[in-house]
Design a protein around this motif. Structure first.
Motif, short mmCIF file in Angstrom:
data_model
loop_
_atom_site.label_atom_id
_atom_site.label_comp_id
_atom_site.label_asym_id
_atom_site.label_seq_id
_atom_site.Cartn_x
_atom_site.Cartn_y
_atom_site.Cartn_z
N LEU A 1 -97.92 -1.02 9.09
CA LEU A 1 -99.33 -1.40 9.21
C LEU A 1 -100.02 -1.14 7.88
N ASP A 2 -100.34 -2.21 7.17
CA ASP A 2 -100.92 -2.11 5.82
C ASP A 2 -102.43 -2.07 5.92
N GLU A 3 -103.01 -0.94 5.53
CA GLU A 3 -104.47 -0.75 5.60
C GLU A 3 -105.06 -0.58 4.20
N ALA A 4 -104.73 -1.51 3.31
CA ALA A 4 -105.17 -1.40 1.91
C ALA A 4 -106.70 -1.38 1.79
N TYR A 5 -107.39 -2.01 2.75
CA TYR A 5 -108.86 -2.13 2.67
C TYR A 5 -109.55 -1.25 3.70
N PHE A 6 -108.81 -0.30 4.26
CA PHE A 6 -109.31 0.54 5.36
C PHE A 6 -110.72 1.07 5.11
N ASN B 1 -95.67 4.36 -6.29
CA ASN B 1 -96.29 3.85 -7.52
C ASN B 1 -97.06 2.57 -7.14
N GLY B 2 -98.19 2.77 -6.44
CA GLY B 2 -98.88 1.66 -5.78
C GLY B 2 -98.26 1.48 -4.40
N SER B 3 -99.01 0.86 -3.49
CA SER B 3 -98.42 0.69 -2.16
C SER B 3 -97.33 -0.38 -2.17
N ASN B 4 -97.30 -1.23 -3.20
CA ASN B 4 -96.17 -2.16 -3.32
C ASN B 4 -94.85 -1.42 -3.44
N ASN C 1 -105.97 -8.57 6.69
CA ASN C 1 -104.93 -9.22 5.90
C ASN C 1 -105.50 -9.70 4.56
N ASN C 2 -104.66 -9.71 3.59
CA ASN C 2 -104.93 -10.33 2.30
C ASN C 2 -103.91 -11.47 2.18
N PRO C 3 -104.28 -12.70 1.90
CA PRO C 3 -105.52 -13.19 1.30
C PRO C 3 -106.59 -13.69 2.27
N LEU D 1 -103.78 2.80 -12.28
CA LEU D 1 -102.95 4.02 -12.31
C LEU D 1 -101.79 3.96 -11.34
N ARG D 2 -101.82 3.02 -10.38
CA ARG D 2 -100.73 2.78 -9.44
C ARG D 2 -100.48 3.98 -8.52
N LEU D 3 -101.11 3.98 -7.39
CA LEU D 3 -100.87 5.02 -6.40
C LEU D 3 -101.15 4.51 -5.00
N ALA E 1 -99.34 -13.73 5.50
CA ALA E 1 -99.38 -12.30 5.19
C ALA E 1 -99.22 -12.07 3.69
N PHE E 2 -99.63 -10.90 3.27
CA PHE E 2 -99.54 -10.46 1.87
C PHE E 2 -98.13 -10.71 1.32
N ALA E 3 -98.08 -11.29 0.11
CA ALA E 3 -96.81 -11.78 -0.45
C ALA E 3 -95.78 -10.69 -0.74
N ALA E 4 -96.24 -9.45 -0.85
CA ALA E 4 -95.28 -8.38 -1.16
C ALA E 4 -94.28 -8.16 -0.01
N TYR E 5 -94.66 -8.53 1.21
CA TYR E 5 -93.74 -8.27 2.33
C TYR E 5 -92.48 -9.14 2.24
N PRO E 6 -92.62 -10.48 2.16
CA PRO E 6 -91.39 -11.28 2.04
C PRO E 6 -90.57 -10.96 0.78
N ARG F 1 -101.43 2.87 2.82
CA ARG F 1 -102.77 2.79 2.20
C ARG F 1 -102.63 2.90 0.67
N THR F 2 -103.77 2.70 -0.01
CA THR F 2 -103.70 2.63 -1.47
C THR F 2 -104.95 3.19 -2.13
N PHE F 3 -104.80 3.60 -3.37
CA PHE F 3 -105.95 3.97 -4.21
C PHE F 3 -106.39 2.81 -5.10
N SER F 4 -105.81 1.63 -4.88
CA SER F 4 -106.10 0.48 -5.77
C SER F 4 -107.38 -0.25 -5.43
N LYS F 5 -107.90 -0.07 -4.23
CA LYS F 5 -109.02 -0.90 -3.81
C LYS F 5 -110.32 -0.11 -3.88
N VAL F 6 -110.80 0.45 -2.79
CA VAL F 6 -112.13 1.07 -2.85
C VAL F 6 -112.15 2.24 -3.85
C1 LIG Z 1 -104.11 -4.97 -2.82
C2 LIG Z 1 -103.21 -4.76 -1.67
C3 LIG Z 1 -102.30 -3.72 -1.67
C4 LIG Z 1 -102.32 -2.71 -2.78
O1 LIG Z 1 -101.26 -2.77 -3.61
P1 LIG Z 1 -101.03 -1.58 -4.64
O2 LIG Z 1 -99.61 -1.73 -4.98
O3 LIG Z 1 -101.34 -0.31 -3.91
O4 LIG Z 1 -101.96 -1.82 -5.78
C5 LIG Z 1 -101.46 -3.57 -0.59
N1 LIG Z 1 -101.55 -4.38 0.47
C6 LIG Z 1 -102.44 -5.38 0.51
C7 LIG Z 1 -102.53 -6.22 1.73
C8 LIG Z 1 -103.28 -5.60 -0.56
O5 LIG Z 1 -104.16 -6.59 -0.53
#
Ligand SMILES: *Cc1c(COP(=O)(O)O)cnc(C)c1O
Length: 370
Positions: A194-199, A94-97, A167-169, A235-237, A120-125, A224-229
């Motif tokens: 290996l997070d390729e959200a912007y692949f 439900n999103g890559s998170n 990396n984001n941000p 919709l969260r995938l 690194a992206f805050a979701a990891y910690p 990977r994610t459907f949230s970016k490009v």
């Molecule tokens: C935006 C982003 C995601 C995507 O998160 P979703 O849960 O798929 O919306 C994942 N990783 C990084 C590094 C991001 O910037």
């Protein structure tokens, strides 16, 4: 008497600081009474999804009384065909998170150790600490992953390492050779995420496709994610690609209906419209570099970025953020990342970028580094 609610939480959750997402447009308009606000704060596609994906989503709404296909047969078949992987190598989220959290819950125990970059992206910690495991943050080099230092931090006791490329941000990225060296140095008992959200945005010939490393590295998980490009953030995938063995483990824990039916239908249609993806990536690259040039003319430098966003050094970033909010422009201040002098701005439509630049040029001087 009430007991302290903090002690009701599991130990990992007690120390968590809530994630601060980009401010929603409606919230800004409600709070400050601003009209026609624009959001350049969450790296969404400013043009939205392919019209075909939108039509598929609308059609799928006609069937929402039924549970979605928990195995997502059609979506997995479409992904497998597009990405040259087996269907059994895919884990949906439900999103890559959701996928990132699933990875942490499947492969990390409380007290175990994971590693990621300082910025690194805050979701990891959050995912790691939430289950009571420890996250070690390795210092960046020029705001980018220092892969040599990260490799040195690994040992069989380190169960997991997170890489974001780009990396984001920060927007920074590493090459195929860098990834090759890192994976060769990594113990096989350490899971590499290996997070390729912007692949899909990246066109540089030296940029690696993580998927092509899966055969030789059974400890690798590409996310990977459907949230970016693809423009489907709402919709969260998201999904993971891995060996079938790792996918099987993650799918044991995955909630059976974690990907809704509308998202599944939209994603299948979105995958079919690769011309749209290519067009979005081309427009983004052009607008990103135009934005970088205009910023340079204002004396603002941006970190190198291959994503749909720029990370800018602006001096007093919290103050600039607040001042921009009052003009109806939402960016992302990076204080929570330990970058109090930086903001991140998403590449928007040309008129949105122009408005951001206009407001910034007026507000910049008072907040500039003194
Ligand atoms: C935006 C982003 C995601 C995507 O998160 P979703 O849960 O798929 O919306 C994942 N990783 C990084 C590094 C991001 O910037």
């Amino acid at each position: 008497m009430m007991c302290d609610p903090l002690i009701l939480a599991v130990p990992g959750v007690r120390g968590l600081v809530p994630y601060e997402p980009g401010k929603p447009i409606e919230e800004l308009e409600r709070e400050l009474g601003v009209k026609n606000a624009i959001k350049l704060a969450s790296n969404e596609n400013p043009y939205g999804p392919s019209p075909r994906a939108q039509a598929a989503a609308v059609a799928a709404l006609g069937h929402v009384s039924r549970y979605p296909d928990g195995g997502a047969f059609a979506l997995k078949r479409a992904l497998a065909g597009r990405l040259y992987v087996g269907e059994r190598q895919i884990t949906l989220g439900n999103g890559s998170n959701d996928v990132l959290e699933l990875i942490a819950r499947t492969f990390l125990s409380p007290g175990e150790v994971a590693v990621c970059d300082q910025f690194a992206f805050a979701a990891y910690p959050i995912s790691v600490r939430g289950i009571g495991a420890e996250m070690i943050m390795v210092p960046s080099r020029d705001y980018a992953h220092d892969l040599e230092a990260m490799a040195s931090a690994l040992s069989p006791a380190v169960r997991m390492v997170f890489l974001a490329n780009p990396n984001n941000p920060t927007g920074t990225w590493f090459s195929r050779d860098d990834l090759e060296r890192f994976l060769a140095a990594c113990p096989k008992s350490t899971i590499v995420v290996l997070d390729e959200a912007y692949f899909e945005y990246v066109s540089d010939a030296a940029y690696p496709d993580g998927r092509t490393f899966l055969d030789r590295h059974p400890n690798l998980i590409v996310v990977r994610t459907f949230s970016k490009v693809y423009g489907l953030a709402g919709l969260r995938l998201g999904f993971a690609l891995s060996s079938p063995a790792l996918a099987d483990l993650m799918n044991r824990l995955r909630q059976p209906f974690n990907v809704n039916a509308v998202a599944q239908a939209a994603a299948i249609a979105a995958l079919e419209d690769q011309a749209y993806v290519a067009e979005m990536a081309a427009i983004n690259a052009q607008e990103r570099e135009a934005l970088r040039t205009s910023l340079a003319a204002l004396g603002v430098t941006a970190l190198p970025s291959v994503g749909n966003f720029l990370c800018l050094k602006v001096g007093d970033a919290p103050r600039l953020y607040q001042a921009l909010l009052r003009t109806g422009v939402i960016v992302r201040p990076l204080g929570p990342y330990g970058m109090p002098h930086h903001v991140r701005v998403t590449v928007g439509r040309p008129e949105e970028n122009a408005r951001f630049l206009r407001e910034l040029s007026v507000l910049l001087d008072p907040v500039r580094e003194t």
